[in-house]
Enzyme design. Structure first.
Site, mmCIF file in Angstrom:
data_model
loop_
_atom_site.group_PDB
_atom_site.id
_atom_site.type_symbol
_atom_site.label_atom_id
_atom_site.label_comp_id
_atom_site.label_asym_id
_atom_site.label_seq_id
_atom_site.Cartn_x
_atom_site.Cartn_y
_atom_site.Cartn_z
ATOM 1 C CD GLN A 52 49.488 43.072 31.918
ATOM 2 O OE1 GLN A 52 48.847 42.398 31.136
ATOM 3 N NE2 GLN A 52 49.148 43.219 33.180
ATOM 4 C CB CYS A 79 47.357 38.852 32.540
ATOM 5 S SG CYS A 79 46.980 39.743 31.006
ATOM 6 N N GLY A 80 44.143 37.536 32.011
ATOM 7 C CA GLY A 80 43.372 36.627 31.171
ATOM 8 C C GLY A 80 43.825 36.618 29.729
ATOM 9 C CG HIS A 156 38.984 43.532 38.183
ATOM 10 N ND1 HIS A 156 39.294 44.218 37.019
ATOM 11 C CD2 HIS A 156 39.793 42.442 38.198
ATOM 12 C CE1 HIS A 156 40.233 43.571 36.362
ATOM 13 N NE2 HIS A 156 40.563 42.479 37.057
ATOM 14 C CG ASN A 187 43.043 45.800 37.480
ATOM 15 O OD1 ASN A 187 43.972 46.216 36.818
ATOM 16 N ND2 ASN A 187 43.183 44.766 38.318
ATOM 17 C CD GLU A 205 44.868 45.769 31.954
ATOM 18 O OE1 GLU A 205 45.588 44.966 32.596
ATOM 19 O OE2 GLU A 205 44.685 45.705 30.732
ATOM 20 N NE ARG A 206 46.562 45.096 40.372
ATOM 21 C CZ ARG A 206 46.726 44.291 41.400
ATOM 22 N NH1 ARG A 206 46.774 44.766 42.622
ATOM 23 N NH2 ARG A 206 46.841 42.986 41.214
ATOM 24 C CB CYS A 214 41.386 44.382 30.933
ATOM 25 S SG CYS A 214 41.850 43.719 32.551
ATOM 26 N N GLY A 215 41.441 40.983 30.075
ATOM 27 C CA GLY A 215 40.764 39.705 30.254
ATOM 28 C C GLY A 215 40.149 39.540 31.629
ATOM 29 N N GLY A 217 39.410 41.948 33.605
ATOM 30 C CA GLY A 217 38.364 42.963 33.686
ATOM 31 C C GLY A 217 37.068 42.481 33.064
#
Length: 273
Positions: A52, A79-80, A156, A187, A205-206, A214-215, A217
């Site tokens: 990203q 985004c974590g 999610h 997601n 992840e979409r 994925c944070g 997620g």
């Protein structure tokens, strides 16, 4: 045109190109991101390469603003892992404005914690095409069913099963992520809980596909697992890139802790990429 400075960072292998537009120079002042340019910067063969692209901007609501672009050029709300990287890059506690809300981060040299805010469970907060039981979606994709949905800045869906479920991520992830039942996409999280209270997780992840970590997620999966009383808080979420620790109580904020790693910096000319 002058070159654009960037920072390359990752959170558990989920990697980012970070451009700070708060820097005052001619190149940044004239730099405008669009879908095509985001795709080219993220491209691992012909661009810088990342999961990203992160653009930092001034904010009148927080210490700074973070805009997030996926590899396909689409925008993400939160985004974590990127949030922890930005806190680490700032080298101080800070607040970050995102399209998913305000995130607050606590900095330390080897670990960063971010407050990801509230979990949202209502069908129109995800959002879904119509109301359903959000803890047991009455739909199946291939042989995968029983999903639960939550919005933690990003939407999610979470599935729990045996260890073989983890392999379904790259088989069924895209089909689930693009199902029109999820108004803005979703997601897809595939989780297995081991006897030691550890959640093993793979995420599609979409807009980005399967990533090392994925944070959001991890937050979504831990929240659903805690809500279903499958694990206790704090919960360790183990992904291919490493571990995150998620703390949450019903009605409270989600706290995510984990490492953020600075890899290198560089510069590029947007006209040549």
């Amino acid at each position: 045109m002058s070159k654009i400075l960037f920072h390359k960072m990752h959170g558990l292998g989920n990697d980012f190109v970070i451009i700070d537009q708060r820097v005052n120079n001619d190149a940044i002042d004239n730099f405008e991101i669009d879908k095509r340019l985001a795709q080219k910067i993220c491209d691992r063969q012909f661009g810088v390469g990342c999961d990203q692209l992160i653009i930092l901007k001034p904010s009148d609501k927080a210490d700074l603003r973070m805009d997030i672009y996926n590899v396909d050029g689409t925008a993400a709300s939160a985004c974590g892992n990127a949030s922890r990287c930005v806190v680490s890059l700032m080298g101080a506690d800070c607040t970050i404005e995102t399209n998913g809300g305000i995130i607050s981060g606590s900095w330390s040299k080897n670990n960063c914690a971010v407050n990801m805010g509230k979990a949202h469970f209502n069908w129109d907060e995800i959002p879904l095409a119509y109301p359903v039981d959000n803890m047991n979606i009455p739909m199946a994709w291939d042989d995968i069913d029983g999903g639960a949905v939550v919005n933690v800045g990003n939407p999610h869906i979470v599935f729990f099963g045996n260890q073989s479920l983890l392999e379904k991520c790259e088989i069924s992830g895209l089909k689930i992520a693009t199902d029109p039942f999820f108004v803005n996409g979703v997601n897809a999280n595939f989780a297995h809980i081991s006897h030691d209270n550890i959640i093993h997780l793979n995420v599609w992840e979409r807009g980005a596909g399967a990533t090392m970590a994925c944070g959001t997620g991890a937050c979504a999966t831990a929240v659903i697992a805690i809500k279903k009383r499958l694990v206790l808080s704090p919960a360790t979420v183990r992904q291919r890139g490493g571990d995150l620790v998620i703390s949450w109580q019903e009605g409270g904020d989600i706290i995510m802790s984990g490492p953020a790693t600075y890899v290198f910096n560089g510069e590029f000319n947007p006209e040549e990429i």
